[in-house]
Design an enzyme around this catalytic site. Structure first.
Site, PDB file in Angstrom:
ATOM      1  N   SER A  22     -18.396  10.434   1.628  1.00 40.71           N
ATOM      2  CA  SER A  22     -18.589  11.779   1.075  1.00 40.71           C
ATOM      3  C   SER A  22     -20.026  12.061   0.630  1.00 40.71           C
ATOM      4  O   SER A  22     -20.531  13.165   0.885  1.00 40.71           O
ATOM      5  CB  SER A  22     -17.625  12.017  -0.088  1.00 40.71           C
ATOM      6  OG  SER A  22     -16.301  11.897   0.372  1.00 40.71           O
ATOM      7  N   LYS A  71      -5.901   8.987  -7.679  1.00 40.25           N
ATOM      8  CA  LYS A  71      -5.423  10.339  -7.345  1.00 40.25           C
ATOM      9  C   LYS A  71      -4.216  10.814  -8.163  1.00 40.25           C
ATOM     10  O   LYS A  71      -4.083  11.997  -8.435  1.00 40.25           O
ATOM     11  CB  LYS A  71      -5.070  10.410  -5.858  1.00 40.25           C
ATOM     12  CG  LYS A  71      -6.273  10.487  -4.949  1.00 40.25           C
ATOM     13  CD  LYS A  71      -5.794  10.644  -3.522  1.00 40.25           C
ATOM     14  CE  LYS A  71      -6.935  10.863  -2.557  1.00 40.25           C
ATOM     15  NZ  LYS A  71      -6.459  11.275  -1.245  1.00 40.25           N
ATOM     16  N   GLY A 132       4.459   7.895   8.886  1.00 43.22           N
ATOM     17  CA  GLY A 132       3.999   7.595   7.536  1.00 43.22           C
ATOM     18  C   GLY A 132       4.575   8.525   6.497  1.00 43.22           C
ATOM     19  O   GLY A 132       4.941   9.672   6.793  1.00 43.22           O
ATOM     20  N   GLY A 134       3.180   8.270   2.985  1.00 47.12           N
ATOM     21  CA  GLY A 134       2.334   8.037   1.808  1.00 47.12           C
ATOM     22  C   GLY A 134       1.731   9.350   1.321  1.00 47.12           C
ATOM     23  O   GLY A 134       2.207  10.436   1.656  1.00 47.12           O
TER      24      GLY A 134
HETATM   25  P1  ATR Z   1      -2.312   7.455   2.020  1.00 43.49           P
HETATM   26  O1  ATR Z   1      -2.541   8.033   0.657  1.00 43.49           O
HETATM   27  O2  ATR Z   1      -3.570   7.376   2.848  1.00 43.49           O
HETATM   28  O3  ATR Z   1      -1.203   8.119   2.767  1.00 43.49           O
HETATM   29  P2  ATR Z   1      -0.567   5.326   1.258  1.00 43.49           P
HETATM   30  O4  ATR Z   1       0.044   6.247   0.256  1.00 43.49           O
HETATM   31  O5  ATR Z   1      -0.867   3.924   0.865  1.00 43.49           O
HETATM   32  O6  ATR Z   1      -1.927   5.921   1.790  1.00 43.49           O
HETATM   33  O7  ATR Z   1       0.362   5.342   2.564  1.00 43.49           O
HETATM   34  C1  ATR Z   1       0.160   4.484   3.605  1.00 43.49           C
HETATM   35  C2  ATR Z   1       1.182   4.763   4.709  1.00 43.49           C
HETATM   36  O8  ATR Z   1       0.913   3.894   5.795  1.00 43.49           O
HETATM   37  C3  ATR Z   1       2.624   4.500   4.306  1.00 43.49           C
HETATM   38  O9  ATR Z   1       3.459   5.389   5.004  1.00 43.49           O
HETATM   39  C4  ATR Z   1       2.824   3.073   4.778  1.00 43.49           C
HETATM   40  O10 ATR Z   1       4.184   2.714   5.002  1.00 43.49           O
HETATM   41  P3  ATR Z   1       5.099   2.108   3.807  1.00 43.49           P
HETATM   42  O11 ATR Z   1       5.660   3.270   3.069  1.00 43.49           O
HETATM   43  O12 ATR Z   1       6.127   1.317   4.527  1.00 43.49           O
HETATM   44  O13 ATR Z   1       4.192   1.249   2.970  1.00 43.49           O
HETATM   45  C5  ATR Z   1       2.072   3.121   6.072  1.00 43.49           C
HETATM   46  N1  ATR Z   1       1.682   1.800   6.558  1.00 43.49           N
HETATM   47  C6  ATR Z   1       0.717   0.991   6.053  1.00 43.49           C
HETATM   48  N2  ATR Z   1       0.607  -0.141   6.796  1.00 43.49           N
HETATM   49  C7  ATR Z   1       1.540  -0.054   7.789  1.00 43.49           C
HETATM   50  C8  ATR Z   1       1.938  -0.903   8.888  1.00 43.49           C
HETATM   51  N3  ATR Z   1       1.332  -2.077   9.106  1.00 43.49           N
HETATM   52  N4  ATR Z   1       2.917  -0.467   9.716  1.00 43.49           N
HETATM   53  C9  ATR Z   1       3.519   0.726   9.500  1.00 43.49           C
HETATM   54  N5  ATR Z   1       3.187   1.566   8.498  1.00 43.49           N
HETATM   55  C10 ATR Z   1       2.223   1.189   7.649  1.00 43.49           C
END
Ligand code: ATR
Length: 283
Positions: A22, A71, A132, A134
């Protein structure tokens, strides 16, 4: 850049923060428009967040971005929240007006502007498949629902998180056309017949040997692919490119969410092309 007594301070609170891109594009935007502003990365440990937020008022900073891991936690220290932050319970931008701190979340709106302006893709009436559940997925789903998409399919490694996301969207935004797909069933052919837009909101793709989560034959069915990963061209985007499907990477979203923060702080239209150029030169 000349720092003067009048220079207005903005920046980002994160931990770690040294990797943040940023400062690169925000400072280039201030410079381009000749604005007397500066953007500084501030490393803030979780236990120091409360004091750091106080510092915004004490030093009369204009505002800051807030990134991982603050956040959600930052909300309790703010005076006011915009509608999206209230619903999603996350803040990525703080604006200080006369000692009052208001929180915003610009990820969803940034994603939308990127999709519409850079991608020339209109989400209204479309069927969307999201990988995802998250924080980014929350913001993106919320923004897409506001744009009146037809349906959303969500798959997530942890089923519970997808269920929570769906519950939130149904309750808060009154949007019912959401289907959760079990992670193991994400490649079922019948799901993919009518999908227009595929979005990856997971971190899968950031590393070189990360797998392609969706099979090529399914990707081939969609009209647009969006991957919020921005540090490299992911397998997903390479596949879209080979199939000649239009796509965007996370750089575009990163720039637009930052552009909205810029506009909140300065009241001026952000020079998005300049910001993008600065970023591409950096990475
Ligand atoms: P962000 O704020 O960037 O969305 P986050 O809240 O940590 O980050 O979310 C990460 C997302 O990536 C989640 O959906 C996570 O799945 P989980 O809910 O099962 O944790 C997903 N994710 C991270 N690593 C992964 C992997 N190796 N395979 C599949 N999904 C993954």
């Amino acid at each position: 850049m000349e720092i003067k007594g009048t220079t207005k301070v903005t920046g980002v609170f994160g931990y770690p923060v040294s990797h943040s891109l940023s400062p690169v594009f925000q400072n280039s935007a201030f410079k381009y428009l000749g604005l007397d502003y500066v953007y500084i990365p501030f490393e803030v440990k979780p236990q120091d967040l409360k004091e750091a937020v106080k510092a915004i008022k004490i030093f009369h900073w204009i505002g800051v971005n807030v990134t991982i891991p603050h956040k959600k936690q930052v909300i309790k220290y703010l005076d006011e929240l915009d509608e999206n932050s209230k619903i999603l319970k996350v803040v990525n931008t703080i604006h200080n007006t006369d000692g009052k701190l208001k929180g915003y979340t610009t990820d969803g709106e940034g994603f939308l502007r990127s999709l519409k302006e850079d991608g020339k893709f209109k989400p209204e009436g479309k069927n969307v498949f999201i990988l995802g559940a998250g924080g980014s997925s929350y913001a993106i789903c919320g923004a897409l629902i506001n744009e009146k998409v037809n349906s959303i399919f969500i798959t997530n490694r942890t089923l519970e998180n997808a269920k929570k996301l769906k519950k939130n969207l149904v309750e808060k935004l009154k949007f019912k056309n959401i289907e959760i797909i079990e992670f193991e069933k994400r490649n079922d052919k019948k799901i993919w017949q009518n999908i227009d837009l595929l979005i990856n909101t997971t971190s899968v793709g950031m590393k070189e040997n990360d797998p392609l989560l969706i099979e090529k034959e399914n990707i081939e069915m969609v009209k647009f692919v969006y991957d919020i990963v921005y540090n490299r061209k992911t397998e997903l985007l390479k596949t879209a490119e080979n199939l000649k499907i239009p796509y965007l990477d996370g750089i575009s979203m990163l720039v637009y969410q930052g552009a909205i923060s810029f506009e909140i702080w300065t009241g001026k239209k952000a020079p998005v092309d300049i910001m993008k150029k600065a970023l591409y030169e950096k990475i």
